[in-house]
Design an enzyme around this catalytic site. Structure first.
Site, mmCIF file in Angstrom:
data_model
loop_
_atom_site.group_PDB
_atom_site.id
_atom_site.type_symbol
_atom_site.label_atom_id
_atom_site.label_comp_id
_atom_site.label_asym_id
_atom_site.label_seq_id
_atom_site.Cartn_x
_atom_site.Cartn_y
_atom_site.Cartn_z
ATOM 1 N N GLY A 22 0.821 -1.213 0.000
ATOM 2 C CA GLY A 22 0.000 0.000 0.000
ATOM 3 C C GLY A 22 0.851 1.257 0.000
ATOM 4 O O GLY A 22 0.578 2.221 -0.718
ATOM 5 N N ARG A 26 7.265 1.798 1.192
ATOM 6 C CA ARG A 26 7.522 0.360 1.351
ATOM 7 C C ARG A 26 8.084 -0.212 0.044
ATOM 8 O O ARG A 26 8.954 -1.076 0.051
ATOM 9 C CB ARG A 26 6.207 -0.323 1.644
ATOM 10 N N ARG A 45 2.602 11.532 -8.408
ATOM 11 C CA ARG A 45 1.920 11.526 -7.101
ATOM 12 C C ARG A 45 2.728 10.806 -6.022
ATOM 13 O O ARG A 45 2.140 10.292 -5.062
ATOM 14 C CB ARG A 45 0.535 10.882 -7.201
ATOM 15 N N ARG A 89 -0.636 -8.347 -4.215
ATOM 16 C CA ARG A 89 -0.706 -7.338 -3.157
ATOM 17 C C ARG A 89 -0.001 -7.878 -1.925
ATOM 18 O O ARG A 89 -0.248 -9.022 -1.515
ATOM 19 C CB ARG A 89 -2.167 -7.007 -2.854
ATOM 20 N N SER A 92 -1.024 -5.268 4.969
ATOM 21 C CA SER A 92 -1.333 -5.598 6.358
ATOM 22 C C SER A 92 -2.849 -5.708 6.508
ATOM 23 O O SER A 92 -3.602 -5.260 5.638
ATOM 24 C CB SER A 92 -0.770 -4.534 7.298
ATOM 25 N N ASP A 206 -2.926 -5.765 13.384
ATOM 26 C CA ASP A 206 -3.718 -5.423 14.565
ATOM 27 C C ASP A 206 -4.873 -6.407 14.660
ATOM 28 O O ASP A 206 -5.164 -7.116 13.699
ATOM 29 C CB ASP A 206 -4.239 -3.980 14.486
ATOM 30 N N ARG A 219 6.678 -4.755 12.991
ATOM 31 C CA ARG A 219 6.069 -4.935 11.669
ATOM 32 C C ARG A 219 7.136 -5.216 10.621
ATOM 33 O O ARG A 219 6.951 -6.015 9.722
ATOM 34 C CB ARG A 219 5.288 -3.679 11.278
#
Ligand code: HPA
Length: 235
Positions: A22, A26, A45, A89, A92, A206, A219
């Protein structure tokens, strides 16, 4: 030729397989840590995309942004205008199932959503969109080969992160979703419509059941297992 959201002119600068976290930063971390000869190919962007090699395989890593509208745009353009065949994909999720622990890895079989994305875009009225079986199987085989445990399950793709109405347990129990994220339903619908492959691997960050959350440092290490699986599965 460039698209409205991707400035790459030469289709050869994008690999047949794209890994999509996402967060665009990363994507940079993955390129820095795992790819050789990685080149930055998109900056529009700040949705950074890098193309390089993993064990000799050409791979592109690109941020998807958060939510179905965002991944919907980028994955559609990658599939349609850059001859991309496979998108994995890597993200998380929040656990809905009490048996899931923080950092557990989930490989999605399908995504349930109340989103109108698939209906609006393609007239698909099903509230579950399936992951591509072959690419998903490649993820499962890679995880087994590396000796990393994982759950194979249906997930919930939600349009809403901060949700006051309703209860996640109702969605979990009615649709068999073990965890929630915000992108896969749109990615799977795009792949279905365009005859391409899409899969999704997630790490539990989470738990909606226990209200536990992960720290940024923790993480990072759990993320490594997920990345290794995805990179090994890349064709
Ligand atoms: N909700 C939606 N998306 C998520 C969550 C969540 O709790 N955790 C990680 N991605």
């Amino acid at each position: 030729m460039a698209t409205p959201h991707i400035e790459v002119d030469d289709v050869n600068l994008i690999a047949k397989t794209v890994l999509m976290p996402g967060d665009p930063l990363r994507a940079k971390v993955i390129a820095d840590e795992y790819l050789t000869d990685a080149a930055l190919v998109n900056r529009v962007r700040n949705m950074l995309a890098y193309t390089g090699y993993y064990k000799g395989k050409k791979v592109t890593v690109m941020g998807s942004g958060m939510g179905m509208p965002s991944i919907g745009i980028y994955s559609y353009e990658l599939y349609s205008f850059y001859n991309v065949e496979n998108i994995i994909r890597v993200g998380s999720c929040g656990a809905y199932a009490p048996e899931l622990n923080l950092y557990d890895v989930i490989i999605a079989k399908a995504a349930y959503s109340e989103s109108s994305y698939a209906l609006t875009a393609f007239g698909y009225s099903e509230e579950i969109q399936e992951a591509s079986p072959e690419l998903t199987e490649a993820l499962c085989e890679a995880a087994k080969g590396l000796g990393y445990p994982f759950a194979s399950a249906v997930i919930h793709s939600s349009d809403v992160f901060y949700r006051a109405a309703g209860d996640f347990r109702a969605i979990r129990d009615r649709h068999g979703c073990v965890a929630v994220e915000m992108e896969s339903f749109a990615l799977f619908a795009n792949a279905r419509y365009l005859n391409k492959n899409a899969a999704c691997i997630l790490t539990v960050s989470d738990s909606l059941v226990t209200k536990q959350e992960t720290s940024a440092a923790e993480r990072q290490s759990s993320f490594r297992r997920m990345m290794e699986i995805a990179l090994e599965a890349a064709k």
